[in-house]
Design a protein around this motif. Structure first.
Motif, PDB file in Angstrom:
ATOM      1  N   GLU A 178       0.827  -1.209   0.000  1.00  0.00           N
ATOM      2  CA  GLU A 178       0.000   0.000   0.000  1.00  0.00           C
ATOM      3  C   GLU A 178       0.860   1.258   0.000  1.00  0.00           C
ATOM      4  O   GLU A 178       0.533   2.258  -0.662  1.00  0.00           O
ATOM      5  CB  GLU A 178      -0.937  -0.024   1.213  1.00  0.00           C
ATOM      6  N   ILE A 179       1.987   1.228   0.722  1.00  0.00           N
ATOM      7  CA  ILE A 179       2.910   2.367   0.718  1.00  0.00           C
ATOM      8  C   ILE A 179       3.481   2.575  -0.684  1.00  0.00           C
ATOM      9  O   ILE A 179       3.561   3.698  -1.188  1.00  0.00           O
ATOM     10  CB  ILE A 179       4.036   2.150   1.746  1.00  0.00           C
ATOM     11  N   VAL A 218      12.869   7.718  -5.128  1.00  0.00           N
ATOM     12  CA  VAL A 218      13.944   7.123  -4.324  1.00  0.00           C
ATOM     13  C   VAL A 218      13.359   6.478  -3.064  1.00  0.00           C
ATOM     14  O   VAL A 218      13.762   5.379  -2.658  1.00  0.00           O
ATOM     15  CB  VAL A 218      14.983   8.208  -3.955  1.00  0.00           C
ATOM     16  N   ALA A 219      12.370   7.147  -2.453  1.00  0.00           N
ATOM     17  CA  ALA A 219      11.757   6.626  -1.218  1.00  0.00           C
ATOM     18  C   ALA A 219      10.991   5.331  -1.456  1.00  0.00           C
ATOM     19  O   ALA A 219      10.735   4.569  -0.514  1.00  0.00           O
ATOM     20  CB  ALA A 219      10.823   7.678  -0.621  1.00  0.00           C
ATOM     21  N   ALA A 220      10.592   5.064  -2.692  1.00  0.00           N
ATOM     22  CA  ALA A 220       9.804   3.862  -2.996  1.00  0.00           C
ATOM     23  C   ALA A 220      10.641   2.587  -3.003  1.00  0.00           C
ATOM     24  O   ALA A 220      10.086   1.475  -3.033  1.00  0.00           O
ATOM     25  CB  ALA A 220       9.115   4.027  -4.353  1.00  0.00           C
ATOM     26  N   GLU A 221      11.960   2.709  -2.998  1.00  0.00           N
ATOM     27  CA  GLU A 221      12.827   1.529  -3.116  1.00  0.00           C
ATOM     28  C   GLU A 221      12.540   0.479  -2.046  1.00  0.00           C
ATOM     29  O   GLU A 221      12.364  -0.700  -2.340  1.00  0.00           O
ATOM     30  CB  GLU A 221      14.304   1.948  -3.045  1.00  0.00           C
ATOM     31  N   GLY A 222      12.504   0.911  -0.779  1.00  0.00           N
ATOM     32  CA  GLY A 222      12.318  -0.043   0.315  1.00  0.00           C
ATOM     33  C   GLY A 222      11.005  -0.788   0.269  1.00  0.00           C
ATOM     34  O   GLY A 222      10.983  -2.032   0.192  1.00  0.00           O
ATOM     35  N   PRO A 223       9.874  -0.075   0.294  1.00  0.00           N
ATOM     36  CA  PRO A 223       8.589  -0.792   0.296  1.00  0.00           C
ATOM     37  C   PRO A 223       8.335  -1.592  -0.972  1.00  0.00           C
ATOM     38  O   PRO A 223       7.662  -2.627  -0.929  1.00  0.00           O
ATOM     39  CB  PRO A 223       7.553   0.333   0.461  1.00  0.00           C
ATOM     40  N   PHE A 224       8.862  -1.153  -2.126  1.00  0.00           N
ATOM     41  CA  PHE A 224       8.645  -1.892  -3.378  1.00  0.00           C
ATOM     42  C   PHE A 224       9.213  -3.304  -3.282  1.00  0.00           C
ATOM     43  O   PHE A 224       8.632  -4.262  -3.808  1.00  0.00           O
ATOM     44  CB  PHE A 224       9.276  -1.147  -4.559  1.00  0.00           C
ATOM     45  N   ALA A 225      10.349  -3.448  -2.592  1.00  0.00           N
ATOM     46  CA  ALA A 225      10.993  -4.758  -2.468  1.00  0.00           C
ATOM     47  C   ALA A 225      10.138  -5.759  -1.704  1.00  0.00           C
ATOM     48  O   ALA A 225      10.341  -6.973  -1.808  1.00  0.00           O
ATOM     49  CB  ALA A 225      12.351  -4.611  -1.789  1.00  0.00           C
ATOM     50  N   GLU A 226       9.148  -5.273  -0.922  1.00  0.00           N
ATOM     51  CA  GLU A 226       8.280  -6.157  -0.150  1.00  0.00           C
ATOM     52  C   GLU A 226       6.834  -6.095  -0.620  1.00  0.00           C
ATOM     53  O   GLU A 226       5.935  -6.613   0.040  1.00  0.00           O
ATOM     54  CB  GLU A 226       8.331  -5.764   1.323  1.00  0.00           C
ATOM     55  N   SER A 227       6.580  -5.466  -1.774  1.00  0.00           N
ATOM     56  CA  SER A 227       5.207  -5.271  -2.251  1.00  0.00           C
ATOM     57  C   SER A 227       4.705  -6.505  -2.998  1.00  0.00           C
ATOM     58  O   SER A 227       5.449  -7.466  -3.220  1.00  0.00           O
ATOM     59  CB  SER A 227       5.144  -4.057  -3.187  1.00  0.00           C
ATOM     60  N   LEU A 228       3.428  -6.432  -3.416  1.00  0.00           N
ATOM     61  CA  LEU A 228       2.818  -7.517  -4.191  1.00  0.00           C
ATOM     62  C   LEU A 228       3.059  -7.361  -5.686  1.00  0.00           C
ATOM     63  O   LEU A 228       2.701  -8.241  -6.467  1.00  0.00           O
ATOM     64  CB  LEU A 228       1.300  -7.536  -3.943  1.00  0.00           C
ATOM     65  N   PHE A 229       3.662  -6.239  -6.112  1.00  0.00           N
ATOM     66  CA  PHE A 229       3.871  -6.017  -7.538  1.00  0.00           C
ATOM     67  C   PHE A 229       4.838  -7.041  -8.107  1.00  0.00           C
ATOM     68  O   PHE A 229       5.835  -7.396  -7.453  1.00  0.00           O
ATOM     69  CB  PHE A 229       4.428  -4.606  -7.785  1.00  0.00           C
ATOM     70  N   PRO A 230       4.595  -7.527  -9.327  1.00  0.00           N
ATOM     71  CA  PRO A 230       5.572  -8.419  -9.986  1.00  0.00           C
ATOM     72  C   PRO A 230       6.915  -7.694 -10.089  1.00  0.00           C
ATOM     73  O   PRO A 230       6.967  -6.557 -10.551  1.00  0.00           O
ATOM     74  CB  PRO A 230       4.953  -8.653 -11.370  1.00  0.00           C
ATOM     75  N   ARG A 231       7.976  -8.322  -9.661  1.00  0.00           N
ATOM     76  CA  ARG A 231       9.266  -7.636  -9.632  1.00  0.00           C
ATOM     77  C   ARG A 231      10.407  -8.632  -9.712  1.00  0.00           C
ATOM     78  O   ARG A 231      10.242  -9.825  -9.445  1.00  0.00           O
ATOM     79  CB  ARG A 231       9.388  -6.807  -8.355  1.00  0.00           C
ATOM     80  N   LYS A 232      11.591  -8.122 -10.072  1.00  0.00           N
ATOM     81  CA  LYS A 232      12.815  -8.918 -10.111  1.00  0.00           C
ATOM     82  C   LYS A 232      13.562  -8.697  -8.793  1.00  0.00           C
ATOM     83  O   LYS A 232      13.885  -7.559  -8.437  1.00  0.00           O
ATOM     84  CB  LYS A 232      13.686  -8.488 -11.287  1.00  0.00           C
ATOM     85  N   ILE A 233      13.834  -9.774  -8.106  1.00  0.00           N
ATOM     86  CA  ILE A 233      14.493  -9.686  -6.802  1.00  0.00           C
ATOM     87  C   ILE A 233      15.915  -9.162  -6.983  1.00  0.00           C
ATOM     88  O   ILE A 233      16.645  -9.594  -7.873  1.00  0.00           O
ATOM     89  CB  ILE A 233      14.511 -11.061  -6.111  1.00  0.00           C
TER      90      ILE A 233
END
Length: 559
Positions: A178-179, A218-233
């Motif tokens: 959500e963040i 830049v602030a989105a880096e941290g929460p994005f890594a734990e989000s539900l969005f499809p992403r590359k680890i």
């Protein structure tokens, strides 16, 4: 599969469907419909509304399926009205606004957002049954859906207010997903706003929007890594999300951003970020001395988005960017005319905001008036019509030839006293709500279900012969009998069914229904008992019906 699992799975699919190839999107839509079918089988009102939203949303973001969202949104609106789910009703209006933008009906979309915001303005006290955290989450979700439409229309001041409220709603309990969603949405809005300010030559204000957007990226880096969005680890957010990469590039256009943006320009996008990536890439290419490549990127994007009417303000921004980088294709007089036209359009925006606020206040006052009227006719516990409303409806149907034959049923709960005695009155209230909802959903849309008092309900079935009414009520009784025990605590229905007779008064037909209901009780409950006549009652039936000579009781066990 618990109810919580179903909601969580729907949230995961909503996050995924926004950045998938079309074939995968279609598969997600199919899975979403399976989840919806399961929730309809369970019948819990809030769960059903949430899955109706998920099913509609997945279609709105899938190419070629937007029109299919309409019946689901209509159903969601009717369902949330019926069950008093104000936040989800507001969300239904917001999603209808999104659908109208896709259909290029911008003014109608603005009206839907005004309706949604008016409902949200009056929905400030959390429902204890839902829980504060879930209430805040649904409120934030509805506000974000309103924000999306306002952002698409370029009404940025109103959009900023709305997304600020969405952030406030979940600031204490927001998950990383959500963040991330809040930050990405704010970045997207600020970039669009900044580009719009450039069109009226307010460059200092525009630069400030880009600077703020870059810091949020830049602030989105941290929460994005734990989000539900499809992403590359292990890969940074700005290397995966186009709108975040565009924020850094528009803040400081340079060659260092070109490679990253080129990969994103050719890949899959979240909704409404492709234009931002193209403009950011073009500016970085131009800064690197590659103006012809920059123009090629903009022309390709213009051609791809030629049929997309969902971002009217951004389409103009793209056209302006082309004219700015290709002065040979536009004379100075044409540029001067375009600048004057942009200034006039900016002034019209203020009228748009005033229109939104006026409609919002109108909808709020209308809702307030309607709520006062509704409270006088609505049972506060179940949301069903109360006894006063029942009397009015029964009178209207009795005098309508189209409603004949009119079946009238009195419904009483078997075993309800035990719930109050052994559990609590609060749990008894929950059972009444669940039974009322199940009974309402099991019958036709034009059937009337009203709370008569205590644990008794009245059902009016216009145009239903006794046999058809008995079958319908039998199905309703079965729906209640098969509810999960933690919802119903084992209560069942005893139903007395009669048909209204010519010139019969309300108290007479209800007295006959009451007698039939007690016959169902004497038969063991959990059944429908119908009485075509009572001993000593010489009243004839409807014209064309055969009048019985003896009291004709029959009972149907729904199980």
């Amino acid at each position: 599969m618990s109810d919580a699992w179903l909601v969580g799975r729907a949230r995961e699919l909503i996050a995924a469907v926004q950045r998938q190839e079309h074939e995968n999107q279609l598969e997600i839509v199919k899975i979403m419909d399976e989840l919806l079918e399961e929730t309809l089988r369970r019948g819990e009102p809030t769960l059903v509304a949430q899955l109706l939203r998920a099913s509609a949303f997945s279609r709105l973001v899938t190419r070629g399926l937007a029109a299919e969202a309409e019946p689901r949104l209509d159903e969601m609106l009717a369902h949330t009205r019926r069950h008093g789910l104000s936040l989800l009703r507001a969300d239904a209006h917001a999603l209808r606004g999104r659908r109208l933008v896709l259909a290029a009906q911008e003014d109608a979309a603005l009206t839907e957002i005004a309706r949604a915001l008016a409902i949200l303005d009056d929905s400030t006290i959390p429902d204890r049954q839902v829980g504060v955290r879930n209430w805040n989450r649904m409120q934030s979700m509805a506000l974000i859906d309103c924000w999306i439409v306002l952002n698409q229309l370029g009404v940025y001041e109103a959009a900023e207010e709305v997304i600020g409220r969405a952030h406030q709603a979940i600031r204490e309990s927001a998950s990383p997903h959500e963040i991330t969603l809040q930050l990405m949405n704010r970045v997207k809005m600020l970039l669009g706003w900044g580009l719009r300010l450039e069109r009226i030559e307010q460059y200092d204000e525009s630069a400030e929007k880009f600077r703020t957007a870059a810091s949020m990226a830049v602030a989105a880096e941290g929460p994005f890594a734990e989000s539900l969005f499809p992403r590359k680890i292990g890969v940074s957010a700005v290397d995966q999300v186009g709108v975040l990469a565009a924020a850094l590039a528009l803040h400081d256009p340079s060659a260092e951003h070109v490679e990253r943006l080129q990969g994103m320009h050719l890949g899959h996008h979240y909704p409404h970020e492709q234009e931002l990536v193209a403009i950011a890439l073009a500016r970085c290419l131009d800064a690197a001395g590659r103006r012809s490549d920059a123009l090629q990127v903009l022309r390709e994007s213009r051609d791809v988005l030629a049929k997309d009417v969902s971002q009217p303000s951004m389409r103009l921004t793209l056209s302006r960017e082309l004219a700015r980088l290709d002065p040979e294709a536009a004379s100075q007089s044409l540029i001067d005319y375009a600048t004057a036209l942009e200034t006039e359009m900016w002034a019209l925006r203020e009228s748009q905001i005033a229109t939104l606020n006026a409609r919002r206040e109108h909808e709020r006052l209308s809702a307030e008036h309607g709520a006062i009227t509704q409270q006088a006719l609505q049972d506060p516990l179940t949301g069903l019509p109360n006894r006063r409303a029942l009397d009015e409806r029964l009178r209207a149907l009795a005098s309508s030839a189209d409603a004949q034959p009119l079946a009238v049923a009195l419904v009483d709960l078997d075993g309800f006293k035990g719930v109050n005695d052994k559990q609590s009155h609060a749990e008894g209230d929950n059972v009444l709500r669940v039974v009322a909802s199940t009974l309402r959903d099991a019958l036709r849309g034009d059937d009337v279900v009203a709370r008569y008092g205590g644990d008794e309900f009245i059902v009016l079935l216009p145009g239903a012969p006794a046999s058809a009414a008995k079958m319908a009520l039998g199905r309703a009784a079965k729906s209640v009998a098969t509810l999960p025990h933690h919802l119903s605590h084992g209560v069942t229905l005893s139903i007395g069914l009669v048909s209204l007779r010519p010139q019969e008064r309300a108290e007479q037909v209800l007295a006959r229904a009451d007698a039939a209901m007690y016959e169902a009780k004497r038969g063991g409950g959990n059944q429908v008992a119908s009485a075509n006549s009572m001993a000593g009652d010489g009243t004839t039936g409807w014209p064309g019906e055969t009048a019985p000579t003896d009291p004709a009781w029959s009972a149907e066990d729904p199980t």
